[in-house]
Design an enzyme around this catalytic site. Structure first.
Site, PDB file in Angstrom:
ATOM      1  N   GLY A 275      -1.160  28.471  44.410  1.00  0.00           N
ATOM      2  CA  GLY A 275      -1.465  27.225  43.711  1.00  0.00           C
ATOM      3  C   GLY A 275      -2.843  26.732  44.066  1.00  0.00           C
ATOM      4  O   GLY A 275      -3.630  26.332  43.214  1.00  0.00           O
ATOM      5  N   GLU A 278      -6.794  26.174  51.061  1.00  0.00           N
ATOM      6  CA  GLU A 278      -7.473  25.110  51.791  1.00  0.00           C
ATOM      7  C   GLU A 278      -8.740  25.521  52.517  1.00  0.00           C
ATOM      8  O   GLU A 278      -9.082  24.924  53.555  1.00  0.00           O
ATOM      9  CB  GLU A 278      -6.498  24.521  52.814  1.00  0.00           C
ATOM     10  CG  GLU A 278      -6.078  25.480  53.944  1.00  0.00           C
ATOM     11  CD  GLU A 278      -4.817  26.267  53.673  1.00  0.00           C
ATOM     12  OE1 GLU A 278      -4.221  26.816  54.611  1.00  0.00           O
ATOM     13  OE2 GLU A 278      -4.415  26.330  52.492  1.00  0.00           O
ATOM     14  N   HIS A 311      -2.219  17.755  49.684  1.00  0.00           N
ATOM     15  CA  HIS A 311      -1.754  18.859  50.529  1.00  0.00           C
ATOM     16  C   HIS A 311      -2.937  19.657  51.072  1.00  0.00           C
ATOM     17  O   HIS A 311      -3.039  19.909  52.283  1.00  0.00           O
ATOM     18  CB  HIS A 311      -0.827  19.759  49.703  1.00  0.00           C
ATOM     19  CG  HIS A 311      -0.258  20.919  50.461  1.00  0.00           C
ATOM     20  ND1 HIS A 311       1.012  20.915  50.986  1.00  0.00           N
ATOM     21  CD2 HIS A 311      -0.783  22.130  50.780  1.00  0.00           C
ATOM     22  CE1 HIS A 311       1.245  22.070  51.593  1.00  0.00           C
ATOM     23  NE2 HIS A 311       0.168  22.828  51.475  1.00  0.00           N
ATOM     24  N   GLU A 312      -3.838  20.031  50.184  1.00  0.00           N
ATOM     25  CA  GLU A 312      -4.955  20.877  50.607  1.00  0.00           C
ATOM     26  C   GLU A 312      -5.938  20.121  51.509  1.00  0.00           C
ATOM     27  O   GLU A 312      -6.479  20.691  52.463  1.00  0.00           O
ATOM     28  CB  GLU A 312      -5.684  21.437  49.381  1.00  0.00           C
ATOM     29  CG  GLU A 312      -4.818  22.281  48.470  1.00  0.00           C
ATOM     30  CD  GLU A 312      -4.096  23.407  49.191  1.00  0.00           C
ATOM     31  OE1 GLU A 312      -4.683  24.003  50.118  1.00  0.00           O
ATOM     32  OE2 GLU A 312      -2.933  23.673  48.840  1.00  0.00           O
ATOM     33  N   HIS A 315      -4.770  19.914  54.964  1.00  0.00           N
ATOM     34  CA  HIS A 315      -5.020  21.167  55.682  1.00  0.00           C
ATOM     35  C   HIS A 315      -6.371  21.167  56.390  1.00  0.00           C
ATOM     36  O   HIS A 315      -6.569  21.947  57.329  1.00  0.00           O
ATOM     37  CB  HIS A 315      -5.008  22.338  54.698  1.00  0.00           C
ATOM     38  CG  HIS A 315      -3.665  22.973  54.513  1.00  0.00           C
ATOM     39  ND1 HIS A 315      -2.866  23.372  55.560  1.00  0.00           N
ATOM     40  CD2 HIS A 315      -2.976  23.289  53.383  1.00  0.00           C
ATOM     41  CE1 HIS A 315      -1.765  23.929  55.089  1.00  0.00           C
ATOM     42  NE2 HIS A 315      -1.800  23.880  53.766  1.00  0.00           N
ATOM     43  N   GLU A 334       1.551  24.642  57.005  1.00  0.00           N
ATOM     44  CA  GLU A 334       2.111  24.302  55.698  1.00  0.00           C
ATOM     45  C   GLU A 334       3.097  23.133  55.761  1.00  0.00           C
ATOM     46  O   GLU A 334       3.119  22.286  54.866  1.00  0.00           O
ATOM     47  CB  GLU A 334       2.780  25.536  55.079  1.00  0.00           C
ATOM     48  CG  GLU A 334       1.843  26.713  54.850  1.00  0.00           C
ATOM     49  CD  GLU A 334       0.673  26.377  53.939  1.00  0.00           C
ATOM     50  OE1 GLU A 334       0.707  25.325  53.263  1.00  0.00           O
ATOM     51  OE2 GLU A 334      -0.278  27.170  53.898  1.00  0.00           O
TER      52      GLU A 334
END
Length: 886
Positions: A275, A278, A311-312, A315, A334
Site C-alpha cells: 500500500g 515508509e 501510518h507511514e 513510521h 507495524e
C-alpha cells in the site's frame, strides 16, 4: 509498510527458495556512497558504490548481500593497501563474498564496487514502472530487496548513513531520502542529482525514484512537504498535503523528539505492490492511497488516505528512528504505526469517529486470532518467505489492539511517557520486544513487562468468563480465563495458556451508565470487587479489551431499550461483535446475533452497521438456503429499508460523514443481499447518471451504486464499465470500476474479466481483484479454476508469489465446503510456497470452521427466520432471553 490485503504484501514469497540466511558478521557498515546511472532504453543501470565499514577481526573475506547484480570490479582498501577482490556469488543465500590475497586488518576499511543492476518488473529493488508509455524508476526495499538494488549489508541491525546520487535523463528528476544539494549537467546529455546525507538507517529504508514527477508543496513546523505524482495528477495532491500538515504537527508535539529531517516527500507511483512504504523522508504510495480528487472522492476514500499517511509518517519514528533488531519483532514497526494512526487523524477530523475504527480494528484482530494456527506477535523467521509472511493481521492489527488496551489501562499520559523513553533510549539504533516493555515498566511503574509477554510471546486471544454477585452493597466479580477458539470442539479442549489481562468493567442500570474500573486478571480464576451493585455488568468497558467475554444475557435482556443509553457506541460495537463470537462457539445462536445487531444498528457512527453488513453477507453466502432466502431477504428489507428511506437516495448539504457512509452501506446491503427492487432500479438510474457526470452522485454512494448495478447488469453495462477504466480521472474511481467488473453474474463476462488479468489491461499491482472474484458466489468457481490453471503465469506477472500466496490464501478464506478445502489442500501439495506453511494450515482451518458453523447454525437460522421474517427489531425467539434486549 501498509498492507493492501491480509498478506498481499508477501508478494515475493515464491520468487525463489532462497533461505536468505543471516550474514556471517565480521564487518559493520558505517556509510554508503551510492551513484546510479539510469539506462531506461535497456532497463538497466550502472552502479558505483563505496562502502565505509569496520572490520571486527582480521579476515581475507567480506560477505554482504547481493542478488541479480552483475559485478564488474571490486576494490578493497584497508590500512594503506588497496587490493582487487575476487567475487563469489551465492544466489541461493543471496550473498556475495569478496576475497583478497592479503589479510585485511581489523578496523576501518572501504569497499569500492562497480556493477550493473536491472530495472526489473517484479516491483522490488530498483524496478520499472510505466505510465502512458513513459518509464519511471521506483524503489521498494522492504523486507530483503535492497540487495536487489545494490550490494549491501541488508539486515535491519546494520544501520549506516547514505550519500546517494542519480544520473538521469533530461526532463527527469529524482527523489531520495535526502534533500537535493546539487543538480549539475553531465555526463553527456544527462544531469547528475546529488542528495544530502541520510540519517543513520537500515538498508530497507533507502528510496530512489526517477521520472518526470510533478509535485504539490507546503510546509509545517519548518519542514518542507512535497506530494508528487505523474504529470496530470499533481492537482490531486492537495488533500494529502493538508492531511500531512495536521499529522506531522501532531507527532511533533506528541513525541519528545521532533521529525529530524528538513523535508518529507511523498510520492504516488503507478505500480506498487504494497500500500505504501515508509522510506525515511521519501515515502512511496500506490496512487489510490495518496491522491484524492476532492470532487469525486468518498468520505471513506479520504479517511483511508489520511489513515495511510498517518501510518507511514508514524513510521518515521517507529521503524525509521528506532528499528527492530530483526524481523521477528516487526510488530515494533507495524503494530506501533497502526496503533498511532488514529490519534492525529481523530484530532484533525473528529467527525470521522476514528475511535470506532480502533474498536473495529480490535474486533478484526480477534477474528484473525481465533484459530489454532494463528501465530504469536513475536515470531521467529529466517527465510525470505518466513519474513514476508510476518506482515499480517497479527503484526498490524493485533499489536495495535494490545497497545490500545495497554494505553487505556495505564492512561494516555503515562503511556506516552513510556513511548518517549523507549524512543529516546534507542534513537538511530535497534530495539527488541523486551527493550520496549522494559522502558514502559520503568516509566509507568506498572508491570508492563509481565503483561505484554503474555500477549506477544504466545498465540491466540483469551476468553474472559464473568460471574457477578451483589454482596454488601458492592459487586463481587469472579473472572476466569481460557483461550478463545472459534469452534465449539476447539473451545472446549483443555488449554493451559494464561494471560495477564487488563479487564475493564462497569455496572449499569436503566438510568446509570456506570463507572469504569480496571483489574489485572493474572490467574485462571480471580475475584475482584466492583463498587456498587447494578443490573448488568459489562466486562469490556471502553471496548478496548483484547479478549472475548461472556456476559449475563438475562440481565442484559432486562435492561430493555436502556442498553442504547448506558453503553457507549463503541461498547455496543464490542457487544455485537462478541455476540458473533459467542455464536461461533455454540453458546448463542445466529438468531441471537441477528436480533441484537438489528436492535443496535442505529448506533451513532457507521462502524457497527458496517460490521453488521459484512456478517449479513456471510450469512447470505453460507448459512441461508435457497428455501429460506426469500424470508431472509424480507427480514432484511424490513430491517434496513426504513433507515434508507429516512436518509434518502440523494445526499443533502447537511449530511454528516456518518450519514453518507450509512446511506452507502444500506444501499449496498439492500441491493446486493436483500435484492430490493427499488434499490436496484435506483442503481440502474444513478450509475448512468454517474458515468455521464461523476459530480452528480454523492461520491460516498457511488461505489455502492456501481456495485449494485453490476450485480444486476448486462453486457452493455459491462462494456460501459470497461470504457470508464480508460477515462476516469481518480485512482479510486478506477478501482471501483475494476472491482465491479467481477460482479457481473453472466459467466461469459466473468470469463472476459478473468482473461484480462494476464494482459497489459490489468497492472500486476491490481491482481488483488482476483480476491474479490473468489468472494462472489457467481464468479467463485470460474475464478478458482482460472487461478489454479494459470498459477505460473500469475506468479510470473507479479514477480513471483503474489498469485500463488497472497491472492490464494486471502481469497480462499471465502471457501466454505469440504470439496473446496480438499481442492485447496491439493493445490498446496502441488505448489511449494516457502514460508507459508502455517498460513496454509490457517486457511484450511478457517474453511473447515465455516463448514462446521454452517452445519450447526443453518437449521437454527431457518427456524428463526420462520418466526421473525417480516418483523422489524425481532427478538431472539424460542423463549430465549439472549439477543435483542427490548
Amino acid at each position: 509498510m501498509k498492507r493492501i490485503l491480509l498478506i498481499l504484501t508477501a508478494g515475493l514469497l515464491a520468487c525463489c527458495t532462497a533461505v536468505a540466511q543471516r550474514l556471517p558478521g565480521g564487518a559493520n557498515p558505517d556509510h554508503y556512497a551510492l551513484s546510479v546511472n539510469m539506462n531506461f532504453p535497456n532497463n538497466t543501470y550502472d552502479g558505483e558504490e563505496t562502502i565505509h565499514l569496520t572490520l571486527t577481526k582480521p579476515s581475507n573475506t567480506i560477505t554482504l548481500n547481493a542478488v541479480e547484480i552483475d559485478f564488474h570490479e571490486v576494490m578493497v582498501t584497508a590500512g594503506a593497501q588497496t587490493q582487487t577482490a575476487k567475487v563469489s556469488s551465492d544466489e541461493k543465500n543471496e550473498m556475495a563474498t569478496f576475497t583478497v590475497a592479503q589479510q585485511l586488518p581489523a578496523g576501518p576499511a572501504t569497499v569500492h564496487i562497480k556493477y550493473t543492476g536491472h530495472l526489473n518488473e517484479k516491483l522490488r529493488g530498483f524496478y520499472l514502472s510505466t505510465y502512458k508509455g513513459r518509464k519511471y524508476e521506483v524503489s521498494q526495499m522492504e523486507s530483503t530487496d535492497a540487495r536487489v538494488a545494490f550490494p549491501c549489508f541488508d539486515e535491519p541491525a546494520y544501520k549506516a548513513t547514505f550519500d546517494i546520487s542519480a544520473i538521469v535523463d533530461k526532463g527527469d528528476t529524482a527523489i531520495s531520502n535526502g534533500e537535493i544539494v546539487s543538480d549539475t549537467p553531465g555526463p553527456g546529455d544527462k544531469h547528475t542529482i546529488r542528495f544530502s546525507t541520510s540519517p543513520k538507517m537500515s538498508s530497507y529504508l533507502v528510496a530512489l525514484t526517477i521520472g518526470d514527477w510533478k509535485c504539490g508543496s507546503d510546509e509545517v513546523d519548518g519542514i518542507k512537504l512535497n506530494v508528487c505524482a505523474v504529470p496530470g495528477k499533481e492537482n490531486q495532491t492537495r488533500f494529502a498535503l493538508d492531511a500531512t500538515k495536521a499529522i506531522l504537527h501532531y507527532y511533533n508535539n506528541y513525541y519528545a523528539m521532533k521529525y529530524p529531517l528538513p523535508k518529507l516527500d511523498q510520492i504516488a507511483v503507478p505500480d506498487f505492490q504494497a500500500g505504501a512504504m515508509e522510506n525515511w523522508g521519501a515515502i512511496i504510495y500506490r496512487e489510490r492511497l495518496l491522491l484524492i480528487d476532492d470532487k469525486t472522492a468518498s468520505v471513506s476514500a479520504k479517511q483511508e488516505v489520511a489513515d495511510v499517511i498517518a501510518h507511514e509518517v508514524a513510521h518515521q519514528w517507529f521503524g525509521d528512528l528506532v528499528t527492530m533488531k530483526w524481523w521477528d519483532d516487526i510488530w515494533l514497526n507495524e503494530g506501533f504505526a497502526t496503533w498511532m494512526t488514529p490519534h492525529p487523524v481523530a484530532q484533525w477530523k473528529p467527525e470521522w469517529m476514528e475511535n470506532q475504527d480502533v474498536v473495529d480494528n480490535t474486533m478484526r484482530a480477534l477474528n484473525v486470532d481465533s484459530v489454532k494456527n494463528t501465530r504469536p506477535i513475536h515470531q521467529e523467521a529466517e527465510t525470505r518467505g518466513e519474513i514476508e509472511s510476518l506482515f499480517d493481521g497479527i503484526a498490524y492489527d493485533k499489536t495495535a489492539a494490545v497497545l490500545h488496551m495497554l494505553e487505556a489501562y495505564l492512561g494516555h499520559d503515562t503511556f506516552r511517557a513510556g513511548v518517549n523513553l523507549y524512543l529516546k533510549e534507542h534513537a538511530y539504533g535497534n530495539a527488541t520486544a523486551s527493550d520496549f516493555w522494559d522502558a514502559m515498566t520503568r516509566s509507568s511503574k506498572q508491570p508492563v513487562d509481565q503483561i505484554m509477554p503474555t500477549f506477544v510471546m504466545q498465540p491466540g486471544a483469551p476468553f474472559v468468563g464473568v460471574e457477578a454477585k451483589c454482596e454488601g452493597g458492592n459487586t463481587t466479580l469472579t473472572l476466569s480465563q481460557k483461550r478463545y477458539l472459534e469452534t465449539p470442539a476447539a473451545f472446549s479442549e483443555p488449554n493451559d495458556q494464561i494471560w495477564q489481562i487488563p479487564v475493564c468493567a462497569k455496572g449499569v442500570s436503566e438510568t446509570s451508565p456506570g463507572k469504569r474500573e480496571c483489574f489485572l486478571l493474572t490467574q485462571r480464576q480471580q475475584q475482584f470487587t466492583l463498587k456498587g451493585c447494578s443490573k448488568f455488568v459489562f466486562p469490556d468497558a471502553g471496548a478496548l479489551g483484547y479478549y472475548r467475554f461472556d456476559y449475563d444475557a438475562a440481565a442484559l435482556h432486562q435492561l430493555g431499550n436502556a442498553v442504547e443509553q448506558v453503553l457507549t457506541p463503541e461498547e455496543r460495537m464490542a457487544l455485537v461483535s462478541n455476540e458473533w463470537a459467542l455464536m461461533r462457539i455454540g453458546k448463542h445462536s445466529v438468531g441471537n446475533y441477528l436480533a441484537l445487531a438489528d436492535q443496535l444498528k442505529d448506533t451513532p457512527g457507521a462502524d457497527l452497521l458496517s460490521e453488521f453488513s459484512r456478517r449479513l453477507n456471510f450469512v447470505n453466502d453460507h448459512l441461508v438456503t435457497d428455501a429460506d432466502r426469500s424470508q431472509f431477504q424480507a427480514w432484511l428489507h424490513d430491517a434496513f429499508s426504513p433507515m434508507l428511506q429516512q436518509l434518502g437516495y440523494s445526499a443533502r448539504p447537511s449530511d454528516t460523514p456518518e450519514q453518507k457512509k450509512k446511506r452507502s452501506l444500506l444501499f449496498l446491503t439492500l441491493g446486493n443481499v436483500a435484492q430490493d427492487s427499488a434499490v436496484i432500479q435506483q442503481a440502474n438510474t444513478l450509475v448512468q447518471q454517474y458515468m455521464k457526470d461523476p459530480t452528480s452522485v454523492d461520491p460516498t454512494l457511488a461505489g455502492a451504486v456501481i456495485s449494485v448495478a453490476a450485480r444486476h447488469g448486462d453486457a452493455e453495462l459491462y462494456r460501459q464499465y470497461k470504457a470508464q477504466l480508460q477515462t476516469v480521472k481518480s485512482p479510486q474511481q478506477y478501482r471501483q470500476f475494476l472491482v465491479a467488473l467481477g460482479e457481473f453474474p453472466q459467466q461469459a463476462l466473468i470469463k472476459q474479466t478473468l482473461d484480462s488479468m494476464l494482459t497489459p489491461e490489468v497492472r500486476a499491482q491490481d491482481l488483488y481483484v482476483l480476491v474479490y472474484l473468489l468472494r462472489y458466489p457467481t464468479s467463485q468457481k470460474a475464478t478458482w479454476d482460472f487461478m489454479r490453471q494459470n498459477f505460473d503465469e500469475i506468479s510470473k506477472k507479479t514477480g513471483g508469489g503474489l498469485g500463488g500466496v497472497g491472492v490464494f490464501l486471502e481469497g480462499a478464506e471465502s471457501f466454505c465446503s469440504p470439496q473446496q478445502a480438499s481442492e485447496l489442500k491439493q493445490f498446496f501439495d502441488r505448489h511449494l510456497l516457502p514460508g507459508t506453511e502455517r498460513e496454509q494450515k490457517e486457511t484450511l482451518e478457517s474453511i473447515n470452521g465455516c463448514v462446521e458453523l454452517r452445519d450447526q447454525q443453518q437449521s437454527r437460522l431457518a427456524a428463526w427466520l420462520k418466526q421473525n421474517s417480516g418483523k422489524a427489531n425481532a427478538s431472539a425467539g424460542g423463549g430465549s432471553t439472549v439477543g435483542a434486549v427490548r
